[in-house]
Design an enzyme around this catalytic site. Structure first.
Site, short mmCIF file in Angstrom:
data_model
loop_
_atom_site.label_atom_id
_atom_site.label_comp_id
_atom_site.label_asym_id
_atom_site.label_seq_id
_atom_site.Cartn_x
_atom_site.Cartn_y
_atom_site.Cartn_z
N LYS A 275 0.94 -1.17 -0.13
CA LYS A 275 0.15 0.13 -0.02
C LYS A 275 0.90 1.15 0.06
O LYS A 275 1.83 1.27 0.77
CB LYS A 275 -0.91 0.05 1.21
CG LYS A 275 -1.70 1.10 1.44
CD LYS A 275 -2.96 1.04 0.63
CE LYS A 275 -4.06 2.16 0.21
NZ LYS A 275 -3.37 2.87 -1.04
N GLN B 53 7.09 4.14 4.01
CA GLN B 53 5.73 3.74 3.88
C GLN B 53 5.60 2.30 4.65
O GLN B 53 4.59 2.36 5.41
CB GLN B 53 5.46 3.60 2.70
CG GLN B 53 3.96 3.57 2.32
CD GLN B 53 3.32 4.76 2.12
OE1 GLN B 53 3.79 5.56 1.65
NE2 GLN B 53 2.22 5.06 3.00
N LYS C 178 5.70 2.20 -2.93
CA LYS C 178 5.35 3.53 -3.35
C LYS C 178 5.67 3.34 -4.97
O LYS C 178 6.30 2.45 -5.42
CB LYS C 178 6.46 4.47 -3.01
CG LYS C 178 5.95 6.06 -3.01
CD LYS C 178 5.08 6.27 -1.96
CE LYS C 178 4.81 7.59 -1.98
NZ LYS C 178 3.71 8.28 -0.85
N ASN D 255 -2.65 19.21 -1.66
CA ASN D 255 -3.60 18.34 -0.76
C ASN D 255 -3.26 18.43 0.56
O ASN D 255 -4.16 18.80 1.48
CB ASN D 255 -3.58 16.85 -1.19
CG ASN D 255 -4.61 16.00 -0.58
OD1 ASN D 255 -4.32 15.31 0.55
ND2 ASN D 255 -5.83 16.13 -0.73
N THR E 195 -5.12 13.37 5.30
CA THR E 195 -3.60 13.75 5.59
C THR E 195 -3.49 14.97 6.24
O THR E 195 -2.88 14.99 7.34
CB THR E 195 -2.84 13.63 4.50
OG1 THR E 195 -3.07 12.42 3.71
CG2 THR E 195 -1.30 13.42 4.82
N GLY F 126 -2.67 8.16 -3.98
CA GLY F 126 -2.10 9.52 -4.57
C GLY F 126 -0.99 9.91 -3.73
O GLY F 126 -0.46 9.27 -2.74
N ASP F 127 -0.37 10.94 -4.32
CA ASP F 127 0.93 11.53 -3.72
C ASP F 127 1.05 12.94 -4.55
O ASP F 127 0.32 13.30 -5.08
CB ASP F 127 2.21 10.63 -3.82
CG ASP F 127 3.20 11.36 -2.62
OD1 ASP F 127 3.06 11.11 -1.59
OD2 ASP F 127 4.16 11.75 -3.17
N LYS G 98 5.44 3.55 8.50
CA LYS G 98 4.07 4.40 8.63
C LYS G 98 3.00 3.63 8.80
O LYS G 98 2.19 3.61 9.49
CB LYS G 98 4.24 5.27 7.45
CG LYS G 98 2.73 6.33 7.44
CD LYS G 98 2.56 7.09 6.27
CE LYS G 98 4.00 7.66 5.73
NZ LYS G 98 3.30 8.46 4.55
N SER H 170 -7.05 5.45 3.74
CA SER H 170 -7.02 4.79 2.45
C SER H 170 -7.41 3.47 2.60
O SER H 170 -8.05 2.73 2.27
CB SER H 170 -5.50 4.76 1.67
OG SER H 170 -5.56 5.70 0.88
P1 NDP Z 1 0.46 17.72 -4.08
O1 NDP Z 1 0.92 17.68 -5.30
O2 NDP Z 1 -1.02 18.15 -3.82
O3 NDP Z 1 1.01 19.46 -3.32
C1 NDP Z 1 2.30 19.43 -3.31
C2 NDP Z 1 2.85 20.85 -3.02
O4 NDP Z 1 3.98 20.90 -2.61
C3 NDP Z 1 2.23 21.73 -4.11
O5 NDP Z 1 1.91 23.00 -3.67
C4 NDP Z 1 3.72 21.92 -4.81
O6 NDP Z 1 4.00 23.28 -5.38
C5 NDP Z 1 4.78 21.83 -3.58
N1 NDP Z 1 5.93 21.11 -4.00
C6 NDP Z 1 6.06 20.19 -4.50
N2 NDP Z 1 7.21 19.68 -5.01
C7 NDP Z 1 7.90 20.62 -4.66
C8 NDP Z 1 9.44 20.90 -4.78
N3 NDP Z 1 10.07 20.10 -5.45
N4 NDP Z 1 9.85 22.27 -4.27
C9 NDP Z 1 8.88 23.08 -3.89
N5 NDP Z 1 7.40 22.89 -3.73
C10 NDP Z 1 7.15 21.60 -4.09
O7 NDP Z 1 0.95 16.80 -2.95
P2 NDP Z 1 0.32 16.40 -1.67
O8 NDP Z 1 -0.16 17.66 -0.65
O9 NDP Z 1 -0.44 15.17 -1.78
O10 NDP Z 1 1.80 15.86 -1.09
C11 NDP Z 1 2.74 16.74 -0.30
C12 NDP Z 1 3.93 16.06 0.86
O11 NDP Z 1 2.88 15.23 1.66
C13 NDP Z 1 4.65 14.78 0.02
O12 NDP Z 1 5.62 14.85 0.62
C14 NDP Z 1 3.67 13.62 0.07
O13 NDP Z 1 4.64 12.48 0.04
C15 NDP Z 1 3.16 13.88 1.53
N6 NDP Z 1 2.03 12.97 1.75
C16 NDP Z 1 1.00 12.80 0.84
C17 NDP Z 1 -0.29 12.12 1.40
C18 NDP Z 1 -1.24 12.38 0.79
O14 NDP Z 1 -2.44 11.57 0.92
N7 NDP Z 1 -1.43 13.02 -0.50
C19 NDP Z 1 -0.12 11.38 2.61
C20 NDP Z 1 1.14 11.34 3.32
C21 NDP Z 1 2.17 12.05 2.95
P3 NDP Z 1 2.97 23.36 -6.81
O15 NDP Z 1 1.67 23.93 -6.39
O16 NDP Z 1 3.89 24.82 -7.43
O17 NDP Z 1 3.02 22.25 -7.67
O1 2IT Z 2 2.84 9.05 1.68
C1 2IT Z 2 1.43 8.64 1.87
O2 2IT Z 2 1.23 8.12 3.07
C2 2IT Z 2 0.55 8.69 0.71
N1 2IT Z 2 0.82 9.32 -0.28
C3 2IT Z 2 -0.82 8.13 0.83
C4 2IT Z 2 -0.66 6.68 0.44
C5 2IT Z 2 -1.92 6.02 0.34
O3 2IT Z 2 -1.71 4.67 0.24
O4 2IT Z 2 -3.12 6.42 0.87
#
Ligand code: NDP
Ligand code: 2IT
Length: 452
Positions: free
Chosen positions: A91, A112, A127, A241, A210, A166-167, A115, A384
């Site tokens: 997952k 992961q 992943k 997100n 998240t 997603g991520d 976690k 999830s």
């Molecule tokens: P999104 O794609 O929704 O958002 C990412 C945000 O971070 C955007 O605002 C983006 O900017 C910015 N960003 C991404 N990469 C860079 C970079 N290299 N430099 C500067 N800014 C950056 O992703 P998520 O919100 O889903 O994920 C954010 C973090 O949370 C990640 O580390 C992910 O692994 C982690 N995560 C996500 C989960 C989920 O359920 N979605 C669960 C657990 C962890 P811009 O808008 O300009 O693209």
């Molecule tokens: O980093 C993470 O935990 C995620 N991007 C979510 C993974 C998931 O399977 O919901």
């Protein structure tokens, strides 16, 4: 003895996975922080668990050809690293970002494992992703890419086998196209992906999970020190997100988020971020935060170019609590020094590995509370699993039901990390607590399951 074994395994990673710096960083943090457990119980070294756990069970790398809007065939790389299935089906999310390489996917897959273990649910670690950049692409291009990506990936996933989500760069739109293609190729309407739309098998509150979970974790952490979120000035990096729903929950609970960022710049809105216009600009409009600053003339916009490479504007804005929620290694030592100087009391990681090792050391040495990502951001993957549960029983729970479960899961994760740190005489060190608790369940299961 323990130290030497840890060093030996880290040397093995450096030799066999050259250039995978992020994976090495993630592995070093976990292996070094579980030394108290390895010293207390010899079975992990006796069974060669360290040597086994740092190698993915399976790594799939594939070519993704897709046709752009001008009719030209484009090529990207696709990855899925199925790291560990000791406690459940693989997952973990999919990341679409131009910086994605095998090292990135391995670091995320490795994190992961622990976690997912911490959530207390039966999910293994994985992943995946691609160096495809959804930014600037039309919906049709994103759709064709997702269809092509799934044309290879579908062979390796399934509701009891591996369940991607997603991520970064993969949200509702991408999951929809991926799910559509999975269904077409397999003929099965099944929960082989999470983060699905509410009309087609998704769970209410997964989108928020998240970010909300990260704030619930911060609440639990502060409570131990007789503090709370009320009126706390917060800064949240990112505006995707995780960041958006962190900001929303902070506002709901009476805190004051004043800044967030994206890859182009940072907004500092001293009177407090307006969540409705943030969503309108980023989530719906897919625009840059510059557009938010245009709507709010009292909001300061700091272009990313105005900051040196090893520093990030957002961490230099005075705050009580920092929520790094964008990407890895986005909070450096220079940033940590600014946070300490400005009196920050808690760094709560919403992203995966956002704080560099030297920054973590500095924060901890200066008495800043630290919530590690693999505990604080586990609400997403936990929800999830709640989606998988609803799919399996062909039911849909209401928003409140899911949110109550999420809140309880975050409380349990906090307690597990906190109690385990205490058990190993590292009271208050949630990195040690989370890593040991996450590792122990997986390692014990690997021993039970034999030499597979
Ligand atoms: P999104 O794609 O929704 O958002 C990412 C945000 O971070 C955007 O605002 C983006 O900017 C910015 N960003 C991404 N990469 C860079 C970079 N290299 N430099 C500067 N800014 C950056 O992703 P998520 O919100 O889903 O994920 C954010 C973090 O949370 C990640 O580390 C992910 O692994 C982690 N995560 C996500 C989960 C989920 O359920 N979605 C669960 C657990 C962890 P811009 O808008 O300009 O693209
Ligand atoms: O980093 C993470 O935990 C995620 N991007 C979510 C993974 C998931 O399977 O919901």
């Amino acid at each position: 003895m323990v130290k030497e074994r840890v060093e030996k395994v880290l040397d093995y990673i450096a030799t066999c996975s050259p250039g995978q710096d992020e994976f090495y960083q993630a592995a070093r943090e976990v292996l070094e922080s579980i030394e108290p457990l390895l010293k207390a119980e010899s079975k992990y070294l006796d069974n060669n668990i360290l040597e086994r756990i740092v190698v993915p069970e399976r790594t799939i790398i594939f070519r993704v050809n897709w046709v752009d809007d001008s009719g030209v065939v484009q090529t990207n790389l696709g990855y899925r690293v199925q790291f560990n299935s000791a406690i459940g089906p693989y997952k973990g999310g999919l990341r679409f970002h131009p910086t994605v390489n095998l090292g990135t996917v391995k670091f995320l897959g490795f994190e992961q494992i622990f976690k997912n273990s911490l959530t207390g649910l039966q999910i293994g670690g994985a992943k995946g992703g691609s160096n495809f950049d959804p930014k600037g692409k039309s919906d049709n291009e994103v759709m064709r890419f997702c269809q092509s990506f799934m044309s290879e990936l579908y062979k390796y996933i399934g509701k009891n086998r591996d369940v991607p989500a997603g991520d970064i760069g993969v949200g509702h739109r991408e999951i929809g196209y991926l799910f559509g293609q999975y269904k077409k190729l397999t003929g099965e309407f099944e929960g082989a992906l999470t983060g699905k739309g509410i009309n087609w098998g998704g769970s209410l509150a997964r989108k928020q999970a998240t970010g909300y979970g990260s704030v619930y974790f911060a609440e639990n952490h502060l409570t131990v020190y007789n503090k709370d979120l009320k009126d706390k000035i917060c800064v949240v990096s990112g505006s995707g997100n995780v960041a958006t729903y962190t900001i929303e929950k902070l506002i709901n609970l009476g805190a004051k988020p004043v800044a967030c960022s994206d890859s182009k710049g940072t907004i500092y809105h001293k009177s407090g971020i307006d969540i409705a216009s943030l969503k309108a600009v980023k989530e719906i409009g897919r625009e840059s935060l510059k557009a938010y600053a245009k709507i709010h003339p009292d909001c300061e916009y700091i272009d990313v170019a105005h900051y040196p490479k090893d520093a990030h504007a957002i961490w230099h804005i005075p705050c009580d609590i920092a929520f790094p929620s964008a990407t890895q290694n986005e909070l450096t030592l220079v940033d940590a020094k600014a946070l300490v100087k400005n009196g920050c009391i808690l760094v709560n990681e919403g992203a995966n590995m956002p704080t560099t090792p030297d920054a973590i050391d500095y924060l901890q040495a200066n008495g800043v509370l630290f919530s590690p990502g693999k505990a604080a951001n586990a609400g997403g993957v936990a929800t999830s699993q709640l989606e998988m549960s609803q799919n399996a029983s062909m039911t849909q729970w209401n928003f409140e039901e899911v949110d109550i479960k999420l809140r309880q899961i975050m409380k349990n994760i906090f307690k597990k990390a906190h109690d385990t740190a205490k058990e190993f005489e590292h009271d208050g060190n949630l990195i040690v607590g989370a890593n040991i608790a996450g590792f122990r369940k997986v390692a014990d299961s690997m021993i039970d399951e034999g030499s597979i």
